[in-house]
Every structure is written in structure tokens, then in C-alpha cells.
Design a protein around this motif. Sequence first.
Motif: not given
Length: 242
Positions: A133-137, A158-171, A186-194
Motif C-alpha cells: 500500500i503506497d501512502i503520501t504524507l 519499506i526501508m528508504k532514505k527520505t527526500t527531505g521535502g514537505e511531501t514524502e511517499n512511503f510503502t 481485529y485486522g487493524m493496525f496503524d503506523v505513526e510518522f513525525a
Amino acid sequence: MGTSILLVFIIPAIFFGVAFSDISGAIFGYPTEEIVLPYDEEKGLVWEYDCVNDPNIELVETKFENGKQVFVFRGTGKINIAEIFTKSEDEQQGDIMDLVFTDKNGNQKIYYGYNGNRIYEPQFYSAEDCQTIDITLTAENARKNASWEVVVNTGYVIMKKTTGGETENFTIIVTPDTKDGTYATYGMFDVEFAYTNSRGKYLEEAKAVFELQDGKHILKSITYENSWDKMFTDLKHMLESK
């Protein structure tokens, strides 16, 4: 003051864990895990492992037996103490590695894996058994030299080096463990970013929530919160719980 006291306990514990891992590994050997692929030289089924951006594992042996090509891996157990407490430009976000194998015909097989210490064997999953699942922050208030990082549940990303911008894509990788609910509620999970500045200070936080629907996980929501607002909200909840 509190942070200094905490470091007094954390740093010796980390060094002890690394030392114990090295000693036990030297005596008993480190645990390994295998990826087994079909082998037939006449048909071009001879595989090469790309060994790209997989820092938490190492290939220790490749062997051929009974029509199979077997890749044997172990965890590296490498810990950079400085990176635990400071933000590095080369710092990787996420813990899932993608292992790419290519045969002489150009066909590829991809596995996802993770490992954090030599005392545990790596865990691998065929990409065919996983969901991506690809997401954009996007930061609500962009800042110079700020970037996004994963802070909770890094084992889904998935492991990556971030681009350093205000927008970032994660997989996000949903493994069979997540799919059957072993590591999800119950089939739910979450991922937290900063969204953090160059000193690692949180400026904004984001939580992506994933929900199981009709056998597949979907992105249910992404909620953003200013770090100051979150601090006061957490304090309010703490006082209300007393």
C-alpha cells in the motif's frame, strides 16, 4: 535531567545486548533463515541476489541441492549508537527490506524481510503472499531542512532514505502475519510518522490507520496533528485518567 538518567540505563543495556550476541554467536553460531528457489541451469534458472539496500541481513552461503538454489541469510546485528539519539542524513526509515532475485532469463522473484539482531533469524515473505500500500504524507506547515520519519510500527514500512521535502511517499507491506491478525487488532493496525527538523525535533505528527476489508487491507485514514497540540492532548488524557 530525565533524559540523561535514562541514557545511563539504556546505553549499557545496548552494549550488553551486542556483546552477548557476539559471544553467543561465536560459540553456537548465529541463527539463519533460507530462501529457496528452483534451480535448472539448462533452463536459465540460476539466480542472483541483488544485495542492494538490505543492511540488516547478510548472505552467508549459496548452495545447490535437489534442484533447488538455496540462499542462506543471517542478521547483521549492527547498531550505531549515535544514530539512536541523533538524526543522520543517511538514516534509513522503515525496517522492511526488499530482496530481489533475478535469473539468467531476466525473471525476478521478490521477497520482503526484516531482522534487527543477530540472535534472531531473519524473517522472509514472498511478495506474492504480501500486499503493498503506497501512502503520501504532506506537512501542513513546511519547514526548511525538515523531513518525515517513521516513529511507530516501522516493521510495516519499506526501508528508504527520505527526500527531505514537505511531501514524502512511503510503502506499507502487509505480510501474512498482519493479514491473519497476529500483529494487528481485529485486522487493524496503524503506523505513526513525525515531520522533524534537522535536530530531530517533532514539528508535526501523522497516524495512518489501515483496516481489513474483504480480505485486503485498505488505508482507512491519515490524521495530522501539530506537536504542541498533541502534547496538550496527551497531558489532558493523562490528567483525566487519574
